[in-house]
Design an enzyme around this catalytic site. Sequence first.
Site, PDB file in Angstrom:
ATOM      1  N   ASP A 273     -62.263  35.646  20.342  1.00  0.00           N
ATOM      2  CA  ASP A 273     -62.212  35.037  21.665  1.00  0.00           C
ATOM      3  C   ASP A 273     -60.965  34.152  21.709  1.00  0.00           C
ATOM      4  O   ASP A 273     -60.320  33.900  20.688  1.00  0.00           O
ATOM      5  CB  ASP A 273     -63.504  34.236  21.933  1.00  0.00           C
TER       6      ASP A 273
HETATM    7  C1  GLC Z   1     -62.686  33.181  27.424  1.00  0.00           C
HETATM    8  C2  GLC Z   1     -64.112  33.657  27.290  1.00  0.00           C
HETATM    9  C3  GLC Z   1     -64.240  35.128  27.054  1.00  0.00           C
HETATM   10  C4  GLC Z   1     -63.095  35.865  27.737  1.00  0.00           C
HETATM   11  C5  GLC Z   1     -61.819  35.460  27.037  1.00  0.00           C
HETATM   12  C6  GLC Z   1     -60.590  36.095  27.708  1.00  0.00           C
HETATM   13  O1  GLC Z   1     -62.528  31.951  26.792  1.00  0.00           O
HETATM   14  O2  GLC Z   1     -64.927  32.987  26.333  1.00  0.00           O
HETATM   15  O3  GLC Z   1     -65.522  35.522  27.570  1.00  0.00           O
HETATM   16  O4  GLC Z   1     -63.276  37.270  27.631  1.00  0.00           O
HETATM   17  O5  GLC Z   1     -61.653  34.045  26.998  1.00  0.00           O
HETATM   18  O6  GLC Z   1     -60.447  35.602  29.002  1.00  0.00           O
END
Ligand code: GLC
Length: 734
Positions: A273
């Site tokens: 993430d």
């Molecule tokens: C965010 C979220 C995740 C998302 C990623 C890209 O922090 O936790 O769900 O897919 O970053 O945007």
Amino acid sequence: MKNLTNEKIEKRIDDLLAKMSLEEKVGQLHSINYGGEFTDKIKNWLKKGGAGAMLLVDNALAGEAEAVRVSREKINEMRRFALENSPSKIPLLTCRDVIHGMHTTYPIPLAQASAFNPEMVRECYRATGEEAKAYGVDVSFAPMLDVSRDPRWGRCIEGPGEDPYVGEVMAKAIVDGFQDGDLSKDTSLGACAKHFVGYGASEGGRDYNRTEISEYTLRNVYLRAFRSAAESGIASAMSSFNEISGVPATANRHTMQEILKDEFGFEGFVIADWLAIYQLIRQGVAEDIAEAAALAKNAGLDMDMADDAFGENLVALVNGGKVSEDIINDAVRRVLRVKFALGYFDKDSCEQKIEYDMDAHRALARRMAGECMVLLKNENATLPLSKDTPVYVCGPYAFDKRIINGSWAADGDLSYSVSVADGMSAKSDKVCFSNDRRELSVQDEILRFAPRNGKQTVVVVLGESDKVTGENHSVESIEISAGQVDLVKRLKRMGNTVVGVVLAGRPLALTEAEPYLDAILWGWHSGCETGNAVADIIYGDVNPSGKLAMTLPATTGQIPLYYNVTMSGRTSDAYYGGRFVNGDDEKIYGYNNMYDDMSACPLYHFGYGLSYTTFEYGAPVVDTAELSLDQINSGKAFTVKVKVKNTGNREGKETVMCFIRDKVASMMRPIRELCAFEKVTLGTGEEREVEFTLGFNQLSFYNAENKRVVEPGKIEIYTGADCYAEGNVNVKVV
Ligand code: GLC
């Protein structure tokens, strides 16, 4: 298992890997993000084949920022640049958070889970796949599969609710929708199971907080949806921010490698993430980014996100002996698998011209919204209203076109959004509201427009803004706001018939307002067609059939409160309001609802939802009262049949639910576990016999040795409308 790969693809990967330098391999494990400009930094990474994926995402909180707008032409330009500069001509992968719609927004996933209609969910994600692919997205960071028991956590809106089985069903429906059984089709795109794993257990419902999860609960609650996604052949997964009992998920070899890859057979790649590798330093398990990169890589993480952790460190870590090239090769293989499966080595992904039918998508969005909404109260058949009934529409969200789309809808085209006021006005010329059609203060609302003769029906649109849901938005209290309660009370005290429409993402506590509402329609944040779908139900053109996939507590103080709870040794089943207290308990402990100052019963329980008609259930019948453990372990199953009859005066849809209770086992098992459901449509007076087949998958659980087992003993089976179902029959496993 739907394989993501095959022998032919594996052979082509072998050949490609043999040609690639270490630098190029590491490039495939590195993602870069596009913030709206094709910068030199991006070009420099792409020039040396140093990036395998590009996130069309521009900040850490993508769910709430207006999405970075990028044209298909710009995406194609960047794709071509990447291909031309890749030493081994490896195509780039573009990724984006397409969570519940693209230009057409569908209901938030928690609402879709409450439709108990996986086929329609699959259709919505198939339609979304067309729009996303046309835009130039190859992998969507969805489905979010975090089971949650705490509605203070804003991200519960993105997931399947509180039940692991619903999580399994949603996982399969969304993967099948996006991937369409064959990633090489022009309109197919890769899905991503997130957030792996246990993010929904964030303590206090506070986002990004720690989670304390036993292996028993991890396996029997939080992992099941991810197992289903792996079995569905999902292309990717995303490691989560949270720690799991002291070990961050992004550095957790036990979960990522041993469980997801080795045990569940997941064949795609795991991406971190946003900044999650870098965050290992803050979480106190790495001194610096290089150590964090080594820790994450050796734990089974395949690709970084937004922190260049792999892109900038893996070559040195391999050369320094901190990470083996075998581990690198496995990760690269997983990334290349997805690119081969997408057909990107055999066709020019820049030349895809994808058309889609927006009207058909909006019509589907309207149907889906109608399937998700839950009728919670309908005193004296207040609803449906006649189109000739004068109706006054008011409330803070009556005219809203944004919040109805929910969080993670930044790609939504708001020009398509239909407010409740618009939806109702489109159906009846007897609808009136405050002339200036803007949100009035409670006092204005009362003094200015609400009638004093008490003869009017009022539809008051309540709820919460999308801005207090989704990522980084947790609340300390889920009580509906005092102003909204005040408005409802005043409207009722004038003698009006008051219908409450609640547009919310998470469960809210309606206890204070409930007594003043003659009817309550829980409308969720149901996407661009929310207003039309509300009007369809209010005026009876659609008979509501949604059921709660997540408990609506009476108060915040009751949280966590969920139906699939184990039985306490001393008190009774507070969630069930004493339904299971027997005489002996009464004598010894008496019925104890576990609080001195408040019931521990939810306001509305899991699976609850009314219809404009009524249904009656017969007793469940099994085709065998006994099976041997060997029979079950070798795949033999038994059937449970239950009759359900439409005893009302109009056609309706009913989700028939089947729960089990393994009353005596080597570990404590929940009082009720949903193991199957079927949504049926019944005409007036029509009776249907619904049949469930139960076997190893439905009866098994992970025991103290972390083995998935069925154990000898009596299994109680309950069929009916919701978790309070009483139709009971037993099967014995010998
Ligand atoms: C965010 C979220 C995740 C998302 C990623 C890209 O922090 O936790 O769900 O897919 O970053 O945007």
